[in-house]
Design a protein around this motif. Structure first.
Motif, PDB file in Angstrom:
ATOM      1  N   GLU A 148       0.841  -1.199   0.000  1.00 17.40           N
ATOM      2  CA  GLU A 148       0.000   0.000   0.000  1.00 17.40           C
ATOM      3  C   GLU A 148       0.874   1.246   0.000  1.00 17.40           C
ATOM      4  OE1 GLU A 148      -3.341   2.063   2.887  1.00 17.40           O
ATOM      5  OE2 GLU A 148      -3.477  -0.077   2.450  1.00 17.40           O
ATOM      6  N   ARG A 149       0.636   2.109  -0.990  1.00 17.71           N
ATOM      7  CA  ARG A 149       1.358   3.376  -1.054  1.00 17.71           C
ATOM      8  C   ARG A 149       0.679   4.361  -0.116  1.00 17.71           C
ATOM      9  NH1 ARG A 149       5.287   5.004  -4.129  1.00 17.71           N
ATOM     10  NH2 ARG A 149       5.025   3.226  -5.531  1.00 17.71           N
ATOM     11  N   VAL A 150       1.432   4.859   0.835  1.00 17.84           N
ATOM     12  CA  VAL A 150       0.889   5.738   1.865  1.00 17.84           C
ATOM     13  C   VAL A 150       1.117   7.193   1.475  1.00 17.84           C
ATOM     14  CG1 VAL A 150       1.071   4.034   3.698  1.00 17.84           C
ATOM     15  CG2 VAL A 150       3.040   5.457   3.174  1.00 17.84           C
ATOM     16  N   PRO A 151       0.462   8.152   2.187  1.00 10.82           N
ATOM     17  CA  PRO A 151       0.521   9.561   1.770  1.00 10.82           C
ATOM     18  C   PRO A 151       1.917  10.147   1.601  1.00 10.82           C
ATOM     19  CG  PRO A 151      -1.250   9.256   3.339  1.00 10.82           C
ATOM     20  CD  PRO A 151      -0.508   7.951   3.275  1.00 10.82           C
ATOM     21  N   ASP A 152       2.918   9.643   2.335  1.00 11.08           N
ATOM     22  CA  ASP A 152       4.261  10.211   2.194  1.00 11.08           C
ATOM     23  C   ASP A 152       5.000   9.672   0.968  1.00 11.08           C
ATOM     24  OD1 ASP A 152       5.002   7.649   2.889  1.00 11.08           O
ATOM     25  OD2 ASP A 152       5.998   8.198   4.758  1.00 11.08           O
ATOM     26  N   GLY A 153       4.311   8.838   0.160  1.00  9.98           N
ATOM     27  CA  GLY A 153       4.906   8.336  -1.067  1.00  9.98           C
ATOM     28  C   GLY A 153       5.641   7.020  -0.920  1.00  9.98           C
ATOM     29  N   LYS A 154       5.844   6.567   0.312  1.00 12.29           N
ATOM     30  CA  LYS A 154       6.512   5.289   0.542  1.00 12.29           C
ATOM     31  C   LYS A 154       5.513   4.145   0.370  1.00 12.29           C
ATOM     32  CE  LYS A 154      10.200   7.548   1.864  1.00 12.29           C
ATOM     33  NZ  LYS A 154      11.420   7.603   1.024  1.00 12.29           N
ATOM     34  N   VAL A 155       6.039   2.928   0.317  1.00 12.46           N
ATOM     35  CA  VAL A 155       5.196   1.745   0.160  1.00 12.46           C
ATOM     36  C   VAL A 155       5.373   0.845   1.381  1.00 12.46           C
ATOM     37  CG1 VAL A 155       4.664  -0.280  -1.246  1.00 12.46           C
ATOM     38  CG2 VAL A 155       5.380   1.851  -2.344  1.00 12.46           C
TER      39      VAL A 155
END
Length: 199
Positions: free
Chosen positions: A101-108
């Motif tokens: 899941e890609r989270v709001p900070d752009g990380k996965v």
């Protein structure tokens, strides 16, 4: 396929508004000769996987990118992703479903769901990567940033028993790993590669 059950995608009705066809998740029981549709709601879906506990897949019925499952014991469908999520590519081993899941900070980040305990766990790996996850027993393998973050990918392994991340392979364009037993497979410029004795 798992035990007597085969799961697949079946193209449904074309939707002019969305520009794609609805897809259904279907299952066939070899022992009984009975097939059934696990989904009925319209929407695009793909990547079905199955174990003796559940089937899981990628689903866009709610307008976002979500992971859904069908509990083979309870005969119930359930959304696993949080609302408005950006989730992809589930994998399953026995009672455990894993997805990225890609989270709001752009990380996965990685997420797991246990079909028996019904508990969801978020795994924030040190590399903050989790693309194309695959699971076997307590090991999850996935691709993540390599030596040039946006051009190359490395293969990582996360052990859920020890909560330790290990970089398994470092090579150009490695993207889609799978794990089974004690061998991790990668894809190097379209050519399958095997990385032995690494786990």
């Amino acid at each position: 396929m798992c035990n007597n059950n085969i799961v697949w995608l079946e193209e449904g009705t074309w939707s002019p508004s969305s520009g794609y066809s609805d897809y259904l998740i279907c299952m066939y029981d070899i022992s009984t000769g009975v097939s059934q549709k696990l989904t009925s709601a319209p929407g695009y879906r793909s990547y079905p996987v199955i174990s003796e506990y559940a089937a899981a897949w990628y689903d866009q019925r709610d307008g976002d990118s979500a992971i859904y499952m069908y509990d083979l014991v309870k005969k119930q469908e359930k959304r696993l992703s949080a609302p408005d999520s950006n989730s992809h590519l589930p994998s399953i081993y026995k009672e455990t479903i894993v997805w990225s899941e890609r989270v709001p900070d752009g990380k996965v980040d990685l997420y797991t769901y246990n079909c028996v305990t019904q508990q969801t766990r978020r795994i924030i790996t040190p590399s903050r990567s989790g693309n194309y996850p695959d699971i076997h027993k307590n090991r999850i393998v996935y691709s993540g940033p390599g030596w040039q973050r946006y051009l190359f990918s490395d293969i990582y392994m996360y052990d859920t028993a020890t909560d330790m991340e290990t970089r398994i392979a470092h090579a150009d364009y490695l993207e889609v790993p799978t794990v089974g037993g004690y061998t991790i497979y990668g894809n190097d410029v379209g050519i399958p590669k095997i990385f032995k004795n690494k786990v």
